[in-house]
Design a protein around this motif. Structure first.
Motif, PDB file in Angstrom:
ATOM      1  N   HIS A 101       0.841  -1.189   0.000  1.00  0.00           N
ATOM      2  CA  HIS A 101       0.000   0.000   0.000  1.00  0.00           C
ATOM      3  C   HIS A 101       0.883   1.250   0.000  1.00  0.00           C
ATOM      4  CE1 HIS A 101      -4.077  -1.619   1.504  1.00  0.00           C
ATOM      5  NE2 HIS A 101      -4.312  -0.916   0.416  1.00  0.00           N
ATOM      6  N   VAL A 102       0.499   2.235  -0.755  1.00  0.00           N
ATOM      7  CA  VAL A 102       1.037   3.586  -0.631  1.00  0.00           C
ATOM      8  C   VAL A 102       0.021   4.378   0.182  1.00  0.00           C
ATOM      9  CG1 VAL A 102       1.861   5.644  -1.830  1.00  0.00           C
ATOM     10  CG2 VAL A 102       2.097   3.386  -2.896  1.00  0.00           C
ATOM     11  N   TYR A 103       0.490   5.125   1.169  1.00  0.00           N
ATOM     12  CA  TYR A 103      -0.443   5.875   2.015  1.00  0.00           C
ATOM     13  C   TYR A 103      -0.010   7.330   2.135  1.00  0.00           C
ATOM     14  CZ  TYR A 103       3.154   5.242   5.620  1.00  0.00           C
ATOM     15  OH  TYR A 103       4.338   5.248   6.320  1.00  0.00           O
ATOM     16  N   LEU A 104      -0.970   8.165   2.485  1.00  0.00           N
ATOM     17  CA  LEU A 104      -0.725   9.548   2.864  1.00  0.00           C
ATOM     18  C   LEU A 104      -1.132   9.692   4.324  1.00  0.00           C
ATOM     19  CD1 LEU A 104      -2.177  11.448  -0.231  1.00  0.00           C
ATOM     20  CD2 LEU A 104       0.216  10.941   0.253  1.00  0.00           C
ATOM     21  N   ALA A 105      -0.266  10.284   5.136  1.00  0.00           N
ATOM     22  CA  ALA A 105      -0.537  10.415   6.563  1.00  0.00           C
ATOM     23  C   ALA A 105      -0.417  11.874   6.990  1.00  0.00           C
ATOM     24  CB  ALA A 105       0.423   9.548   7.370  1.00  0.00           C
ATOM     25  N   TRP A 106      -1.251  12.250   7.947  1.00  0.00           N
ATOM     26  CA  TRP A 106      -1.282  13.617   8.497  1.00  0.00           C
ATOM     27  C   TRP A 106      -1.033  13.546   9.993  1.00  0.00           C
ATOM     28  CZ3 TRP A 106      -4.341  16.336  12.040  1.00  0.00           C
ATOM     29  CH2 TRP A 106      -4.356  17.738  11.926  1.00  0.00           C
ATOM     30  N   PHE A 107      -0.079  14.361  10.473  1.00  0.00           N
ATOM     31  CA  PHE A 107       0.299  14.353  11.882  1.00  0.00           C
ATOM     32  C   PHE A 107      -0.061  15.648  12.604  1.00  0.00           C
ATOM     33  CE2 PHE A 107       2.961  11.415   9.597  1.00  0.00           C
ATOM     34  CZ  PHE A 107       2.980  10.297  10.406  1.00  0.00           C
ATOM     35  N   GLY A 108      -0.502  16.637  11.855  1.00  0.00           N
ATOM     36  CA  GLY A 108      -0.845  17.933  12.402  1.00  0.00           C
ATOM     37  C   GLY A 108      -0.808  18.950  11.272  1.00  0.00           C
ATOM     38  N   GLY A 110       0.062  21.090   8.437  1.00  0.00           N
ATOM     39  CA  GLY A 110       1.257  21.188   7.610  1.00  0.00           C
ATOM     40  C   GLY A 110       2.186  19.995   7.681  1.00  0.00           C
ATOM     41  N   LEU A 111       1.861  19.003   8.471  1.00  0.00           N
ATOM     42  CA  LEU A 111       2.731  17.838   8.647  1.00  0.00           C
ATOM     43  C   LEU A 111       2.126  16.625   7.937  1.00  0.00           C
ATOM     44  CD1 LEU A 111       3.699  18.153  12.430  1.00  0.00           C
ATOM     45  CD2 LEU A 111       4.969  18.958  10.434  1.00  0.00           C
ATOM     46  N   LEU A 112       2.426  16.477   6.643  1.00  0.00           N
ATOM     47  CA  LEU A 112       1.957  15.351   5.851  1.00  0.00           C
ATOM     48  C   LEU A 112       3.138  14.580   5.288  1.00  0.00           C
ATOM     49  CD1 LEU A 112      -0.148  17.982   4.788  1.00  0.00           C
ATOM     50  CD2 LEU A 112      -1.423  15.882   4.317  1.00  0.00           C
ATOM     51  N   LYS A 113       2.962  13.286   5.102  1.00  0.00           N
ATOM     52  CA  LYS A 113       4.032  12.471   4.526  1.00  0.00           C
ATOM     53  C   LYS A 113       3.426  11.373   3.661  1.00  0.00           C
ATOM     54  CE  LYS A 113       5.648   8.857   6.159  1.00  0.00           C
ATOM     55  NZ  LYS A 113       6.469   7.783   6.738  1.00  0.00           N
ATOM     56  N   VAL A 114       4.269  10.816   2.798  1.00  0.00           N
ATOM     57  CA  VAL A 114       3.909   9.657   1.992  1.00  0.00           C
ATOM     58  C   VAL A 114       4.741   8.480   2.473  1.00  0.00           C
ATOM     59  CG1 VAL A 114       5.615  10.241   0.212  1.00  0.00           C
ATOM     60  CG2 VAL A 114       3.686   8.749  -0.369  1.00  0.00           C
ATOM     61  N   GLY A 115       4.186   7.287   2.388  1.00  0.00           N
ATOM     62  CA  GLY A 115       4.926   6.108   2.809  1.00  0.00           C
ATOM     63  C   GLY A 115       4.342   4.857   2.196  1.00  0.00           C
ATOM     64  N   ILE A 116       4.997   3.730   2.426  1.00  0.00           N
ATOM     65  CA  ILE A 116       4.498   2.454   1.934  1.00  0.00           C
ATOM     66  C   ILE A 116       4.516   1.436   3.071  1.00  0.00           C
ATOM     67  CG2 ILE A 116       5.361   2.945  -0.384  1.00  0.00           C
ATOM     68  CD1 ILE A 116       7.513   0.813   0.070  1.00  0.00           C
ATOM     69  N   THR A 117       3.635   0.457   2.981  1.00  0.00           N
ATOM     70  CA  THR A 117       3.581  -0.623   3.955  1.00  0.00           C
ATOM     71  C   THR A 117       2.987  -1.851   3.289  1.00  0.00           C
ATOM     72  OG1 THR A 117       2.799  -1.260   6.161  1.00  0.00           O
ATOM     73  CG2 THR A 117       1.289   0.043   4.831  1.00  0.00           C
ATOM     74  N   ASP A 187      -7.055  17.163   0.170  1.00  0.00           N
ATOM     75  CA  ASP A 187      -6.498  17.963  -0.919  1.00  0.00           C
ATOM     76  C   ASP A 187      -5.266  17.288  -1.523  1.00  0.00           C
ATOM     77  OD1 ASP A 187      -6.129  20.610  -2.419  1.00  0.00           O
ATOM     78  OD2 ASP A 187      -4.245  20.473  -1.300  1.00  0.00           O
ATOM     79  N   LEU A 188      -4.383  16.774  -0.660  1.00  0.00           N
ATOM     80  CA  LEU A 188      -3.174  16.128  -1.156  1.00  0.00           C
ATOM     81  C   LEU A 188      -3.511  14.843  -1.911  1.00  0.00           C
ATOM     82  CD1 LEU A 188      -0.124  15.934  -1.366  1.00  0.00           C
ATOM     83  CD2 LEU A 188      -0.096  14.839   0.896  1.00  0.00           C
ATOM     84  N   HIS A 189      -4.479  14.093  -1.424  1.00  0.00           N
ATOM     85  CA  HIS A 189      -4.881  12.849  -2.093  1.00  0.00           C
ATOM     86  C   HIS A 189      -5.354  13.150  -3.516  1.00  0.00           C
ATOM     87  CE1 HIS A 189      -7.180   9.180  -2.958  1.00  0.00           C
ATOM     88  NE2 HIS A 189      -6.483   8.596  -2.002  1.00  0.00           N
TER      89      HIS A 189
END
Length: 296
Positions: A101-108, A110-117, A187-189
């Motif tokens: 999976h590719v995911y988009l995560a939000w931590f607060g 302005g704090l967004l990241k992309v990752g895989i799992t 929005d990022l998605h």
């Protein structure tokens, strides 16, 4: 650890794990201690032994090397190299046949990241990272997932890492509603799926946000006054679990909420804190508070 007497053998923590029932501390030997909110977390660091390397890939460190008190990896240089050589996150494995999976995560804000799992892990990776909310973005072969990560970094300037300190700093001041928390994510998605260079072998996933605020217990979390900077022999940790996010335990103490990164526990020999153990005596880095010196 409360069910074990003070005279019992020492315990060695192997990290915090997130399961369907919630977080639990795992111990060498396979045992686990569930961490429901409100539970008292209390232990003392055994005297004399020091902190030793936890080894790599399930194997003990051959020389039981010492590691620094503030290291969150708890591995010596050689074991860290061996562990990273077999890590998907380090981009050293190219022939893994599992779907990712590719995911988009939000931590607060302005704090967004992309990752895989790996698909088989479900959302465990997001819980382990302390993601406040996330959405799947795509599903497919490992190398296609890797290319999508690189695409988002290059085209949309989305990082694949966010320092834990930045995540912790915003947890007590998150937007109040799930809709507010997921607005940047939505929005990022949309912008990510609109990219023309999207890998053909990666199936695009619809936007379906998942919010972890209640899972972590962050809804009414007071601002933390500090964080444990490292354990020391003879030091005591004692507090009531107010929230858990990623590897972090937010402990309510007489001094206020103090954050304990459980990765700092690995490599130490620990014993249950008895009634004669004093307070919260491990080193704590206090958070600075901005003080206004005048009306304007």
């Amino acid at each position: 650890m409360a069910e074990t007497s003070r005279a019992a053998q020492t315990w060695k923590c192997s990290g915090l794990r997130w399961a369907a029932a919630g977080p639990e501390l795992r111990w060498d030997g396979g045992r686990g201690s569930p961490l429901p909110r409100g539970k008292r977390v209390a232990f003392e660091v055994a005297e004399g032994g020091g902190r030793t390397c936890v080894g790599a890939r399930g194997n003990a460190c051959p020389v039981r090397a010492g590691v620094p008190e503030r290291s969150t990896g708890a591995r010596c240089e050689e074991c860290a190299r061996l562990d990273r050589a077999h890590s998907v996150a380090a981009d050293t494995i190219a022939d893994d046949p599992r779907p990712y999976h590719v995911y988009l995560a939000w931590f607060g804000p302005g704090l967004l990241k992309v990752g895989i799992t790996a698909e088989e892990r479900g959302s465990a990776r997001l819980l382990e990272q302390g993601a406040i909310c996330f959405s799947w973005l795509g599903l497919g072969p490992l190398m296609a997932a890797r290319r999508s990560e690189e695409l988002l970094r290059a085209a949309l300037r989305v990082p694949d890492r966010i320092p834990y300190g930045e995540k912790r700093a915003v947890r007590s001041a998150l937007p109040g509603s799930a809709a507010e928390r997921t607005a940047e994510l939505a929005d990022l998605h949309a912008r990510a799926l609109a990219l023309r260079e999207w890998p053909e072998s990666l199936h695009r996933e619809p936007y379906q946000p998942v919010d972890h605020v209640d899972v972590f217990g962050l809804g009414a979390l007071p601002a933390a006054v500090g964080e444990v900077s490292g354990l020391v022999a003879g030091g005591v940790v004692s507090g009531e679990l107010a929230a858990a996010a990623g590897p972090d335990l937010h402990l309510a103490t007489e001094r206020g909420v103090i954050v304990l990164d459980t990765r700092l526990m690995t490599g130490w020999e620990l014993i249950p804190a008895g009634g004669d153990a004093g307070g919260f005596t491990v080193p704590v880095r206090e958070f600075r508070r901005e003080v206004q010196e005048g009306l304007f």
